[in-house]
Write an enzyme that holds these catalytic residues in place. Structure first.
Site, mmCIF file in Angstrom:
data_model
loop_
_atom_site.group_PDB
_atom_site.id
_atom_site.type_symbol
_atom_site.label_atom_id
_atom_site.label_comp_id
_atom_site.label_asym_id
_atom_site.label_seq_id
_atom_site.Cartn_x
_atom_site.Cartn_y
_atom_site.Cartn_z
ATOM 1 N N CYS A 284 54.299 51.122 43.108
ATOM 2 C CA CYS A 284 52.492 50.356 43.301
ATOM 3 C C CYS A 284 52.696 49.602 43.332
ATOM 4 O O CYS A 284 53.193 48.578 43.962
ATOM 5 C CB CYS A 284 51.424 51.162 43.445
ATOM 6 S SG CYS A 284 49.908 51.299 43.871
ATOM 7 N N ASN A 326 46.275 54.362 46.486
ATOM 8 C CA ASN A 326 45.484 53.272 45.530
ATOM 9 C C ASN A 326 45.817 51.744 45.451
ATOM 10 O O ASN A 326 46.385 51.251 44.371
ATOM 11 C CB ASN A 326 45.067 53.978 44.099
ATOM 12 C CG ASN A 326 44.270 53.019 43.028
ATOM 13 O OD1 ASN A 326 43.812 52.581 44.087
ATOM 14 N ND2 ASN A 326 44.348 53.150 42.536
ATOM 15 N N HIS A 368 52.227 56.854 45.606
ATOM 16 C CA HIS A 368 52.202 56.921 44.515
ATOM 17 C C HIS A 368 52.722 58.616 44.654
ATOM 18 O O HIS A 368 52.631 59.679 44.467
ATOM 19 C CB HIS A 368 50.843 57.415 43.735
ATOM 20 C CG HIS A 368 50.335 56.185 42.741
ATOM 21 N ND1 HIS A 368 50.114 55.684 42.113
ATOM 22 C CD2 HIS A 368 49.404 55.033 43.451
ATOM 23 C CE1 HIS A 368 50.008 54.868 41.340
ATOM 24 N NE2 HIS A 368 48.824 54.333 42.498
ATOM 25 N N GLU A 370 53.776 60.623 42.314
ATOM 26 C CA GLU A 370 53.811 61.741 41.165
ATOM 27 C C GLU A 370 52.261 62.142 41.707
ATOM 28 O O GLU A 370 52.599 63.333 40.866
ATOM 29 C CB GLU A 370 53.623 60.666 40.283
ATOM 30 C CG GLU A 370 51.784 60.337 39.469
ATOM 31 C CD GLU A 370 51.962 58.739 40.547
ATOM 32 O OE1 GLU A 370 50.965 58.441 40.353
ATOM 33 O OE2 GLU A 370 53.373 58.314 41.009
#
Length: 394
Positions: A284, A326, A368, A370
């Site tokens: 990110c 995000n 992301h 994760e």
């Protein structure tokens, strides 16, 4: 490991206003913390994971409008905390939702969502037309806004409009310094295992140093579960500080704000690690700052990517991964050196979502990996990275 839900009554609702920089006012019911909150207003399309979203340090300085109308039915619990340190709990400043807060109905919930909002200092408003807000953002971009929550229905709208109008825009803002750890620390907590809790990490795996710009706890958990020993390093550390740890690999973490602003103090360290030939993974904000360190450019997006249902094409496997996003900035892939190979691309708008270098062990992703929207479409990013460290020459 099971948890017991607290028998708590709903918090009494107050009055609230959401005021945009252009003077538009939305009236609704207030919940969470009382007072005022200023931030960039974005929308998020996730249907669940609302605690994790608002606790994500990458949302520092932002107000999140959820497009899914019902929020709160999952409740909150300490095991899903995304802040990796106390300072990182300063994440999203506000929340906007359509329906009234629902009661928790998940066996893991230990507290109501509205109580959690108040404890975190998040000012929230419900009962507003989130569809109208989302359309405005899609057409005109993410505005600066103010949420005000009070016990009485009396607001100085002229004052709120002025605060929204005069708020500092996200471009040029350095926010990572407020949410990064202020000292190095070891991390040994792995993924959450159903009904057991978080797994324990390896004691003899490759050492990964994580440059922390507001790292999500689940990134650290994924690295541990992939077999790494993890050392968290403040994002303002120098390349010498990182290299002194003799890491087998380095992760440049996620975080909030404008990557160019954070890069003003972070790029030298990132360049130093890359030039040392140590394997590097960016996520990110880390993806964006690696691009800047290589001489590339980043650009502000109109509406950004915020949600848990974004399709990304992995050019190296041919697969389409459903990922969490995000970010309000993106990498201009054409600005990167010829040594870069594009590995991932958004199927929504074609923006770059990942690249690697041909001559150095550097890879990064914009999404992301994760998170678990696919639910585990991108976990392999960590597995491949950690596996490559064990094969690296000493």
């Amino acid at each position: 490991m099971t948890t017991t839900q607290k028998n708590q009554a709903p918090s009494p609702m107050g009055y609230a206003r959401l005021v945009l920089a252009d003077g538009t006012v939305f009236a609704g019911r207030g919940l969470g913390a009382t007072g005022e909150s200023v931030g960039e207003l974005c929308f998020n399309t996730a249907m669940t994971g609302h605690q994790e979203i608002l606790a994500d340090p990458s949302y520092a300085g932002q107000i999140v409008c959820f497009t899914f109308p019902h929020v709160g039915n999952v409740g909150t619990n300490d095991e899903d905390e995304e802040a990796a340190c106390g300072r990182a709990q300063i994440a999203a400043t506000g929340m906007v939702m359509r329906a009234e807060m629902t009661d928790p109905a998940n066996y893991r919930a230990t507290a109501r969502f509205d109580e959690w909002l108040a404890e975190r200092g998040i000012v929230a408003i419900s009962g507003v037309d989130t569809r109208a807000i989302t359309r405005r953002i899609r057409e005109h971009g993410m505005p600066m806004a103010v949420i005000a929550h009070a016990k009485s229905d009396k607001f100085d709208l002229d004052d709120l409009k002025a605060k929204a109008r005069n708020a500092n825009a996200m471009e040029g803002r350095e926010l990572a310094a407020d949410v990064m750890s202020d000292a190095g620390s070891d991390w040994a907590e792995g993924d959450w295992v159903w009904n057991e809790g978080h797994a324990k990490g390896s004691k003899d795996g490759p050492l990964v140093a994580v440059l922390d710009y507001g790292v999500k706890a689940n990134i650290l958990r994924r690295l541990v579960s992939a077999g790494a020993r993890v050392k968290v390093v403040p994002g303002n550390a120098s390349a010498g500080d990182v290299l002194a740890l003799k890491p087998d690999g380095v992760v440049v973490s996620n975080g909030p704000g404008d990557p160019a602003a954070t890069g003003a103090y972070a790029l030298d360290a990132i360049r130093g690690v890359i030039e040392a030939g140590i394997p590097v993974l960016g996520i990110c904000l880390g993806h964006q700052m690696i691009a800047l360190a290589l001489g590339g450019r980043t650009m502000k997006m109109l509406q950004g990517h915020h949600g848990a249902n974004h399709p990304v094409k992995n050019h190296e496997t041919g697969q389409v991964e459903i990922v969490s996003m995000n970010h309000g900035f993106a990498v201009d892939f054409d600005s990167l050196p010829d040594d870069a190979i594009e590995t991932h691309v958004s199927l929504f708008d074609g923006t770059n979502c990942g690249f690697r270098l041909k001559s150095k062990p550097v890879m990064s992703v914009q999404h992301h990996p994760e998170a678990s929207p696919g639910p585990q479409d991108s976990f392999a990013v960590f597995d491949r990275f950690v596996a490559s460290l064990s094969k690296a020459p000493a």
